[in-house]
Design a protein around this motif. Structure first.
Motif, PDB file in Angstrom:
ATOM      1  N   PRO A 232       0.926  -1.227  -0.044  1.00 20.29           N
ATOM      2  CA  PRO A 232       0.246   0.294   0.491  1.00 20.29           C
ATOM      3  C   PRO A 232       0.788   1.055  -0.202  1.00 20.29           C
ATOM      4  O   PRO A 232       1.691   1.241   0.424  1.00 20.29           O
ATOM      5  CB  PRO A 232      -0.513   0.140   1.579  1.00 20.29           C
ATOM      6  CG  PRO A 232       0.318  -0.682   2.136  1.00 20.29           C
ATOM      7  CD  PRO A 232       1.098  -2.044   1.221  1.00 20.29           C
ATOM      8  N   PRO A 233       0.443   2.452  -0.966  1.00 23.38           N
ATOM      9  CA  PRO A 233       1.142   3.629  -0.857  1.00 23.38           C
ATOM     10  C   PRO A 233       0.863   4.443   0.002  1.00 23.38           C
ATOM     11  O   PRO A 233      -0.088   4.641   0.384  1.00 23.38           O
ATOM     12  CB  PRO A 233       0.456   4.323  -2.161  1.00 23.38           C
ATOM     13  CG  PRO A 233      -0.211   3.652  -2.642  1.00 23.38           C
ATOM     14  CD  PRO A 233      -0.544   2.131  -1.589  1.00 23.38           C
ATOM     15  N   GLU A 234       2.002   4.956   0.654  1.00 21.82           N
ATOM     16  CA  GLU A 234       1.588   6.176   1.461  1.00 21.82           C
ATOM     17  C   GLU A 234       2.489   7.611   1.167  1.00 21.82           C
ATOM     18  O   GLU A 234       3.858   7.687   0.566  1.00 21.82           O
ATOM     19  CB  GLU A 234       1.672   6.050   3.104  1.00 21.82           C
ATOM     20  CG  GLU A 234       1.481   7.602   4.006  1.00 21.82           C
ATOM     21  CD  GLU A 234       2.320   6.945   5.745  1.00 21.82           C
ATOM     22  OE1 GLU A 234       2.693   8.375   5.922  1.00 21.82           O
ATOM     23  OE2 GLU A 234       2.771   6.176   5.635  1.00 21.82           O
ATOM     24  N   ALA A 235       1.831   8.914   1.009  1.00 16.52           N
ATOM     25  CA  ALA A 235       1.707   9.845  -0.181  1.00 16.52           C
ATOM     26  C   ALA A 235       2.548  11.536   0.843  1.00 16.52           C
ATOM     27  O   ALA A 235       1.126  11.378   1.626  1.00 16.52           O
ATOM     28  CB  ALA A 235       1.058  10.377  -0.695  1.00 16.52           C
ATOM     29  N   THR A 236       2.886  11.749   0.867  1.00 17.13           N
ATOM     30  CA  THR A 236       3.081  12.522   1.538  1.00 17.13           C
ATOM     31  C   THR A 236       3.004  14.410   0.585  1.00 17.13           C
ATOM     32  O   THR A 236       4.124  14.561  -0.758  1.00 17.13           O
ATOM     33  CB  THR A 236       4.183  13.072   2.745  1.00 17.13           C
ATOM     34  OG1 THR A 236       5.129  12.268   2.250  1.00 17.13           O
ATOM     35  CG2 THR A 236       4.160  11.809   3.516  1.00 17.13           C
ATOM     36  N   VAL A 237       3.158  15.065   0.986  1.00 17.60           N
ATOM     37  CA  VAL A 237       2.658  16.240   0.072  1.00 17.60           C
ATOM     38  C   VAL A 237       3.914  17.570   0.620  1.00 17.60           C
ATOM     39  O   VAL A 237       4.040  17.495   1.565  1.00 17.60           O
ATOM     40  CB  VAL A 237       1.433  16.656  -0.744  1.00 17.60           C
ATOM     41  CG1 VAL A 237       2.123  18.416  -0.949  1.00 17.60           C
ATOM     42  CG2 VAL A 237       1.054  16.161  -0.985  1.00 17.60           C
ATOM     43  N   GLU A 238       5.148  18.025   0.073  1.00 10.96           N
ATOM     44  CA  GLU A 238       5.954  18.940   1.083  1.00 10.96           C
ATOM     45  C   GLU A 238       5.454  20.582  -0.086  1.00 10.96           C
ATOM     46  O   GLU A 238       6.164  20.310  -1.307  1.00 10.96           O
ATOM     47  CB  GLU A 238       7.424  18.836   0.906  1.00 10.96           C
ATOM     48  CG  GLU A 238       7.581  19.825   1.063  1.00 10.96           C
ATOM     49  CD  GLU A 238       9.459  19.402   1.701  1.00 10.96           C
ATOM     50  OE1 GLU A 238      10.683  20.301   1.964  1.00 10.96           O
ATOM     51  OE2 GLU A 238       9.866  18.113   1.274  1.00 10.96           O
TER      52      GLU A 238
END
Length: 314
Positions: free
Chosen positions: A229-235
């Motif tokens: 499963p993916p986990e995406a973070t935004v900066e």
């Protein structure tokens, strides 16, 4: 540079981190796109190739070999650059959607609104044919709204198989063959005649798809395959948007596949969990072939057989 363009660049950078999906990949201009025995004379079924949903693959760019192949087979291909409507679908026999993504910072919100999903669902029910192609994150999240209309689940993560992969590539590059039971008996696999039988298919880092029978998973994942499963973070750095993706612990996906065919009302649907299998490119990293141009595999014939099944040639 506008925020919208930066979002696109973030998506491409995300894809470039996965083998077989580099934004630096180049189309194989020498790939043979001539159909040996065309299914249709000139003026065959109208096929709409969607380019209205921030699609990673375009008809005259990375998917040009696929488009030229099916045009040689007699299909008429037109690019769709507008919101999908009932009237827009009316003259078409096939709708092809490849790696549609959303417009939020992670590109993982729904690519289609409810009205578009309604139009596509009713058009298929009345006899239309949908080829929905997804891939690793974020395409599964973005396409789930449409897949759900046909009872299709998307794993939304990344598929690996430590046993059934091509050792020239990575464990995300899966081999489906008759010998390893990955190719399941279905008209898409068998073709119109012996010369069109599919024996080996290679995919290039995608997700898994599932639907209850009588839907048929013709590219069946092995018991060794797992989904991460993916986990995406935004900066955000000023106007820049940087998306980072990590993949979690593997989970088994029994009964899932990377190629699924189903009938829906009077129409037909094929959902693929990986997009590069029907491109013909060279890797921007090491120059290796990606897609239908990889020697020893039948991805090219699979593409033709899928179109033939969708339009009831087989």
């Amino acid at each position: 540079m506008t925020r919208r363009l930066l979002r696109l660049l973030a998506a491409l950078a995300l894809a470039a981190g996965v083998p077989g999906c580099s934004s630096g990949d180049k189309v194989d201009v020498d790939f043979d796109t001539r159909a040996a025995r065309p299914a249709y004379e000139a003026g065959g079924p109208l096929t709409l190739f969607d380019e209205a949903h921030h699609n990673w693959h375009r008809a005259r760019k990375s998917y040009r070999p696929f488009v030229e192949l099916i045009e040689s087979d007699g299909y008429r291909v037109e690019r769709n650059t507008r919101k999908i409507t009932t009237d827009g679908l009316a003259p078409a026999s096939v709708l092809v959607v490849v790696n549609a993504v959303g417009t939020n910072d992670r590109n993982d919100d729904p690519a289609f609104d409810d009205a578009e999903c309604d139009a596509i669902q009713e058009w298929v029910r009345a006899g239309g044919a949908l080829l929905l192609v997804t891939d690793h994150y974020p395409t599964g999240h973005a396409a789930a709204c449409l897949a759900d209309r046909f009872g299709v689940k998307l794993s939304r993560g990344q598929i690996e198989d430590p046993v059934h992969f091509d050792p020239a590539y990575e464990s995300t590059h899966l081999v489906f063959s008759r010998e390893n039971a990955g190719l399941v008996a279905h008209p898409i696999v068998e073709g119109r005649e012996a010369a069109e039988r599919v024996g080996r298919v290679l995919t290039f880092t995608g997700e898994a798809v599932f639907a209850e029978p009588p839907a048929a998973g013709f590219l069946r994942l092995s018991p060794d395959a797992v989904a991460r499963p993916p986990e995406a973070t935004v900066e955000k750095r000023g106007d820049d948007v940087i998306v980072s993706v990590t993949y979690g612990e593997p989970a088994a996906v029994p009964g899932w596949s990377q190629g699924l065919a189903l009938e829906y009302g009077n129409g037909r649907v094929v959902v693929l969990g990986e997009a590069a299998m029907h491109s013909a490119q060279f890797s921007g990293y090491d120059g290796r072939p990606i897609g239908m141009n990889v020697p020893g595999y039948d991805n090219r014939q699979l593409a033709l057989n899928i179109m033939h099944w969708l339009t009831k040639v087989i």
